[in-house]
Design a protein around this motif. Structure first.
Motif: not given
Length: 544
Positions: A260-262, A276-282, A287-291, A501-505
């Motif tokens: 996770m790259q925030p 709290q906002e940082i934790l919600r963002r993480y 949990d984001r779907a990528t495919g 960039e924000e994203g996940i691998i």
């Protein structure tokens, strides 16, 4: 008389460019050295134009040639002249390649803007002392023939090694990084490590000086330095290409990673009110779907977050731990976090920059950062500087961990943890466990958000990748603002997220390769190579 004869030979036998550099004096000589050093930065990430390193290295040969004809044969003037040229070349090199450090002072500009000249100019000023020493040592070994490039390698290579070790060391942007990022040539790090690459790079990129400045009567076939450089280029290229061609990437069964790259702004990261906002963002990003095969955190086995992920001590925030436990559904979380160790009275004791392993609401393991960043995480000469109003950049008072060690996480092979700056030190990245077994994975959690979209994070990533090649171990790198990546045991990037960039691998874990020569013998191959180059330099001096 001998000095006069040498000077006459130089004037008669050299082409225009070498002659002008050799005979340059005063500010012209300083400007040449400075410009040559600055140009060498193009050989480093993100430019990676390796031939650019030939400019400072060939200039170094001619600058030391010029020092050799100054003063009497046994005076100190030639050594002082060589050292001065080395300082100006080093100052140009480090100023052009480390200017981005000033960006960290702008994160909290009201407190640290005054320190920009110290970071941008002061550090290069100090680091340039090492090339100055290298040039002086080279001058002591100097000769008039082509073998003098081995004198440069022995002297400058020794000073680069010292730079990587004195006062906890700073092996950032070594000259050998020009080869590290040059395709198959970087695979030589598996044999000789970064400091061995320094020696090889100096010889290879200094060799053109001995071809261009051929003296009267000198035949190319007798140019031992040029032939050696050509042999090294062919050998390193063949070795690297063969190593890469015969090694596929295999993966560890049963491991599904999510990185996770925030891309969290640095000026918000350490403000407790943003917790709290940082934790919600993480949690939302994690949990984001990528495919189809990656619908969220339920499809992974291990989730990894970057360095210093929270503006509070996670273990002392039960509500945050409970929220993580609910969201991750029993998955393993590996995250950067501040860790507090209570003293005997129950009061807060030492505080560490750490990596922690969580499953549910349980903290399973931790690693505390050992190699702290000078002026970033601790203040050198604190008793002297603190009364003057000088402080370190990262909020809080950080303590040093108990030393390099491995980290265990359920479902993963033994981990060599590296927090930020720790990834730049060759030979220290993969400590053995108590039984002598080597780790099977390099894990680098970092926060390069201090430096914005500059060249600094690219340089940091390249050095972490080189540790993978040296040790023959895969690298998992998770950075707040990038560059996050999965890298195999040969330094090949399997997947990555760009800077800013924000994203996940989502990816699998590559397996470790066989133990490399460098992993087994450490600095031994460097010492052997350095001794060989020293003998060649002495042979050139004896012949001269």
């Amino acid at each position: 008389m001998a000095q006069t004869a040498e000077l006459s030979g130089v004037r008669a036998g050299l082409s225009t460019l070498p002659q002008r550099i050799i005979l340059a004096d005063g500010w012209t000589r300083r400007a040449i050295a400075f410009a040559a050093g600055a140009f060498g930065t193009l050989a480093l990430p993100p430019f990676d134009f390796a031939p650019a390193m030939a400019v400072p290295m060939t200039a170094a040969v001619w600058l030391i040639d010029g020092a050799a004809i100054q003063g009497a044969r046994f005076s100190l003037a030639p050594i002082r002249s060589a050292a001065a040229a080395g300082w100006w070349l080093g100052f140009g090199y480090f100023l052009a390649s480390l200017w981005w450090l000033g960006a960290a002072m702008l994160v909290e500009a009201d407190q640290f803007a005054w320190a920009i000249p110290l970071a941008v100019i002061g550090l290069p000023t100090a680091l340039a002392l090492f090339p100055a020493l290298g040039f002086a040592l080279s001058r002591l070994l100097w000769s008039s023939g082509s073998l003098r490039i081995f004198a440069l390698a022995a002297g400058l290579g020794a000073s680069e090694w010292l730079r990587g070790h004195i006062l906890t060391g700073f092996p950032w942007n070594d000259f050998g990084m020009a080869l590290a990022e040059a395709g198959p040539f970087g695979q030589a790090a598996s044999l000789v490590g970064l400091h061995g690459l320094d020696l090889l790079a100096i010889v290879i990129f200094a060799a053109p000086a001995t071809i261009v400045d051929r003296r009267p009567g000198q035949r190319f076939l007798s140019n031992a330095a040029a032939w050696t450089a050509a042999f090294l280029l062919l050998t390193l290229s063949a070795y690297g290409a063969l190593r890469l061609a015969t090694s596929g990437t295999e993966y560890v069964d049963g491991v599904a990673l999510r990185l996770m790259q925030p891309n969290l702004p640095q000026d918000a990261k350490f403000k407790p009110e943003n917790g709290q906002e940082i934790l919600r963002r993480y949690l939302a990003l994690s949990d984001r779907a990528t495919g189809p095969g990656h619908t969220g955190v339920s499809d992974v086995t291990h989730l990894i977050w970057p360095e210093s992920a929270f503006p509070y001590v996670l273990s002392r925030e039960p509500q945050a731990v409970a929220a993580i436990s609910r969201a991750l559904q029993g998955k393993i979380l590996i995250t950067g976090a501040a860790r507090v160790e209570a003293d005997g009275s129950g009061r807060r004791g030492k505080i560490y920059n750490s990596i922690e392993v969580l499953q549910g609401d349980r903290f399973l393991a931790f690693y505390d950062k050992t190699h702290l960043v000078p002026f970033g995480e601790y203040l050198p000469l604190e008793g002297l500087l603190r009364p003057l109003g000088v402080s370190h950049l990262v909020p809080g008072v950080w303590d040093r961990g108990q030393g390099p060690r491995t980290l265990a996480a359920p479902g993963l092979p033994q981990i060599a943890p590296l927090i930020c700056y720790e990834a730049i030190f060759p030979g220290e990245a993969a400590p053995r466990d108590k039984g002598g077994a080597r780790p099977q994975l390099l894990l680098n959690l970092t926060n390069d958000g201090w430096f914005g979209k500059t060249i600094g994070p690219y340089q940091h990533f390249a050095q972490a990748r080189l540790r993978a090649v040296e040790e023959g171990l895969p690298l998992i790198r998770v950075a707040n603002t990038g560059i996050s990546a999965i890298v195999d045991a040969y330094g090949r990037v399997i997947d990555s997220l760009p800077l800013g960039e924000e994203g996940i691998i989502d990816g699998r874990l590559p397996k470790a390769a066989g133990e490399t020569i460098f992993a087994r013998w450490g600095g031994g191959p460097f010492v052997v190579l350095w001794a060989l180059f020293l003998l060649l330099a002495l042979a050139g001096r004896w012949r001269g």
